[in-house]
Design a protein around this motif. Structure first.
Motif, PDB file in Angstrom:
ATOM      1  N   GLU A  77     -14.379 -26.101  73.696  1.00 59.44           N
ATOM      2  CA  GLU A  77     -15.411 -25.290  74.331  1.00 59.44           C
ATOM      3  C   GLU A  77     -14.872 -24.424  75.464  1.00 59.44           C
ATOM      4  N   HIS A 101     -14.582 -23.296  63.414  1.00 59.64           N
ATOM      5  CA  HIS A 101     -15.981 -23.729  63.396  1.00 59.64           C
ATOM      6  C   HIS A 101     -16.194 -25.049  62.659  1.00 59.64           C
ATOM      7  N   THR A 119     -20.240 -25.941  63.067  1.00 59.64           N
ATOM      8  CA  THR A 119     -21.137 -25.152  63.902  1.00 59.64           C
ATOM      9  C   THR A 119     -21.885 -24.140  63.029  1.00 59.64           C
ATOM     10  N   GLU A 120     -22.849 -23.447  63.635  1.00 64.62           N
ATOM     11  CA  GLU A 120     -23.622 -22.449  62.895  1.00 64.62           C
ATOM     12  C   GLU A 120     -22.756 -21.285  62.442  1.00 64.62           C
TER      13      GLU A 120
END
Length: 439
Positions: free
Chosen positions: A93, A368, A389-390
Motif C-alpha cells: 500500500e 492486483h 483487488t477491483e
C-alpha cells in the motif's frame, strides 16, 4: 551460447563482487563472537539501518515524526518496540514510500510469490546481494563445500521449456561450477537420464528444494540407483521428517537446511551438528509470542540501504529449543522447529510432481493479486483460486495463467475463480496447494 555465458558471468560477478569476499571474511569472525560482542555488532548494524530509514525513506520519516522519535531513540534491539510492526500488505500500500530515493548505485528489483500466496515486490542494492551470498557460502562451508567443488542445482529456474520432451533438461554454468537441472521434468522416464548426467558431472553437493531432492532420492531408492553427494543443501520449503530421512539415506550424507524470506529480514540455518540457529549476524530477529509455545518471526534488515525494512512480520512461526547449547559453539539462538505451511504436490499429465516452492514463481509480476491457491481436480484441470483487488484485469488473469502454464504444464487447463477469502487449515495456516489426486 555466447549470450548465455555472458549472462552467467554477469550473475556470478554480481553475487561474488568486491563486497562478497569482505563480508564472508567478516562473517567467519562474527560467528565466533561472544554474546556481548554479538549484541554490540547487531546494535551497530541496527543503528545504521535506522539512520538511513529516518533520513531517506519517506515511510519511516513519517513514522518517526508521528511518534516524535529520532534515530537516537532507537539504539538497541530493546528500543524497537517504539516502532510499529509492518507486513507485506503495508509495503504494498505504501510501496513508493519504502524506497530510499537518494540512493546512488545499482538497484535490483525482486519479485516474490511467497508461500503465503501473496505476491510482492522489493528492491535490493549490490551490497545486499553480496551480503546474502556471503551468508549462504558460510553455511555451505559448514558442510565442507569450497569454491573448487562442483554442484548440482535442482530448484525453480526454468532451464528449458516446460513442454520439451527430450534431453537435455540441464545446462552447465562453468563460472559458478553448477550443473543446473530443470525441476519441471521430474518423471521416471527422465530421472534415469538425470542420474546418469549427475554421475558424469561428479558433484560435491546437491542444492535443491526439499521436494525436488526428495523426488530424486525416492527414485534412486525405488530403482536401486546409487547416487552420492557429500552434502545436500535445501531451502525455500520446510523439510519434513520423511523427506529428510529418505534423502540422507539415499545419498548417504547430511542435509543442511536454510530458512529465509525474500525481504531478507530473517534467516535460520542448520549447522554441521544438525541444529537450527537464528543467524544473528544476518538481521535483527524478534520473536513475538503466539499460542502453544510458538513465536512469530519479525525481522529488521541489515545491509540493504535502498529499501531498509524494520520490524517486518513474516507470518512464519518457530518453536525454540529448550537447550540453548550446541556443539558448534556459536551463540546463535537455537530453534527446535520451523513450522511450515501445509500443502500437496501438483501432478502433471506426464506424471511429474511440482512442489510448493515452484508454485511461488507463478504470481510474480501479476499486479492486483492478493492471494493465490491451486486446487487440482484432475491431471488435466487446476482451478486458480484468487483473492484480488477491483483493479485485477483480464491482462492480469492472462499473465497468471501463462505463468502457470510455463511453470507447471501447458497440457493442463487452468481456470480462475475469484473468492473473497481463501479458507485456512484447522491450525490457521494458508495451504498453497489442494489436490484431490493426492487425497
Amino acid at each position: 551460447m555466447v549470450k548465455q555465458m555472458i549472462k552467467d558471468f554477469f550473475k556470478y560477478y554480481l553475487r561474488t563482487g568486491l563486497s562478497f569476499k569482505k563480508y564472508l571474511k567478516e562473517l567467519e569472525k562474527t560467528e565466533r563472537f561472544s554474546p556481548a560482542e554479538l549484541k554490540e555488532y547487531q546494535n551497530e548494524k541496527l543503528r545504521q539501518t535506522v539512520k538511513v530509514a529516518y533520513e531517506a525513506v519517506p515511510f519511516y520519516k513519517r513514522v518517526f515524526q508521528e511518534r516524535k522519535l529520532t534515530p537516537h531513540d532507537i539504539k538497541t534491539a530493546e528500543d524497537l518496540v517504539k516502532l510499529p510492526m509492518i507486513d507485506k500488505h503495508i509495503i504494498r500500500e505504501n510501496f513508493k514510500d519504502f524506497r530510499n530515493n537518494s540512493f546512488k548505485g545499482f538497484v535490483f528489483k525482486g519479485l516474490t510469490g511467497g508461500t503465503t500466496g501473496t505476491p510482492g515486490t522489493f528492491f535490493r542494492d549490490l551490497h545486499s546481494i553480496n551480503y546474502e551470498n556471503a551468508h549462504l557460502w558460510r553455511q555451505w562451508k559448514w558442510g565442507g563445500k569450497t569454491f573448487k567443488t562442483n554442484r548440482v542445482t535442482l530448484r525453480g529456474a526454468t532451464i528449458c521449456p516446460i513442454q520439451q520432451e527430450k534431453p537435455p533438461f540441464w545446462k552447465v554454468d562453468s563460472f559458478s561450477r553448477q550443473l543446473l537441472m530443470s525441476s519441471y521434468h521430474l518423471n521416471d522416464r527422465n530421472l534415469a537420464l538425470y542420474v546418469e548426467r549427475i554421475r558424469q558431472y561428479k558433484p560435491f553437493d546437491l542444492y535443491a528444494y526439499p521436494s525436488t531432492a526428495y523426488l530424486l532420492a525416492e527414485y534412486c531408492m525405488r530403482k536401486k540407483q546409487s547416487l552420492m553427494f557429500s552434502a545436500v543443501f535445501t531451502s525455500s520449503e520446510i523439510v519434513f521428517n520423511y523427506q529428510k530421512e529418505l534423502i540422507e539415506k539415499a545419498f548417504n550424507c547430511s542435509i543442511y537446511d536454510w530458512y529465509g524470506v525474500a525481504e531478507r529480514v530473517a534467516a535460520i540455518g542448520q549447522c554441521n551438528y544438525g541444529s537450527y540457529h537464528i543467524i544473528e549476524d544476518y538481521s535483527m530477529v524478534e520473536l513475538i509470542p503466539e499460542k502453544d509455545g510458538q513465536y512469530e518471526i519479525v525481522g529488521t534488515t541489515f545491509n540493504n540501504f535502498v529499501m531498509p525494512i524494520i520490524r517486518y512480520r513474516t507470518g512464519d512461526l518457530v518453536k525454540m529449543s529448550e537447550c540453548a547449547y550446541c556443539k558448534c559453539n556459536r551463540f546463535f539462538r537455537k530453534v527446535k522447529i520451523v513450522i511450515g505451511r501445509e500443502g500437496d504436490f501438483i501432478k502433471t499429465p506426464d506424471l511429474r510432481s511440482v512442489g510448493i516452492a515452484a508454485t511461488t514463481m507463478i504470481p510474480r509480476g501479476v499486479e492486483h493479486l492478493i492471494e493465490l491457491q491451486f486446487v487440482q481436480k484432475s491431471l488435466h484441470e487446476i482451478i486458480l483460486k484468487i483473492v484480488c483487488t477491483e483493479e485485477f484485469s483480464l491482462r492480469d488473469e492472462k499473465l497468471l495463467i501463462e505463468n502457470a502454464r510455463s511453470h507447471i504444464s501447458n497440457e493442463i487447463k487452468f481456470t480462475t475463480e475469484k473468492v473473497r477469502s481463501i479458507e485456512r487449515s484447522k491450525s490457521g495456516k494458508f495451504i498453497p496447494v489442494i489436490s484431490d489426486l493426492n487425497r
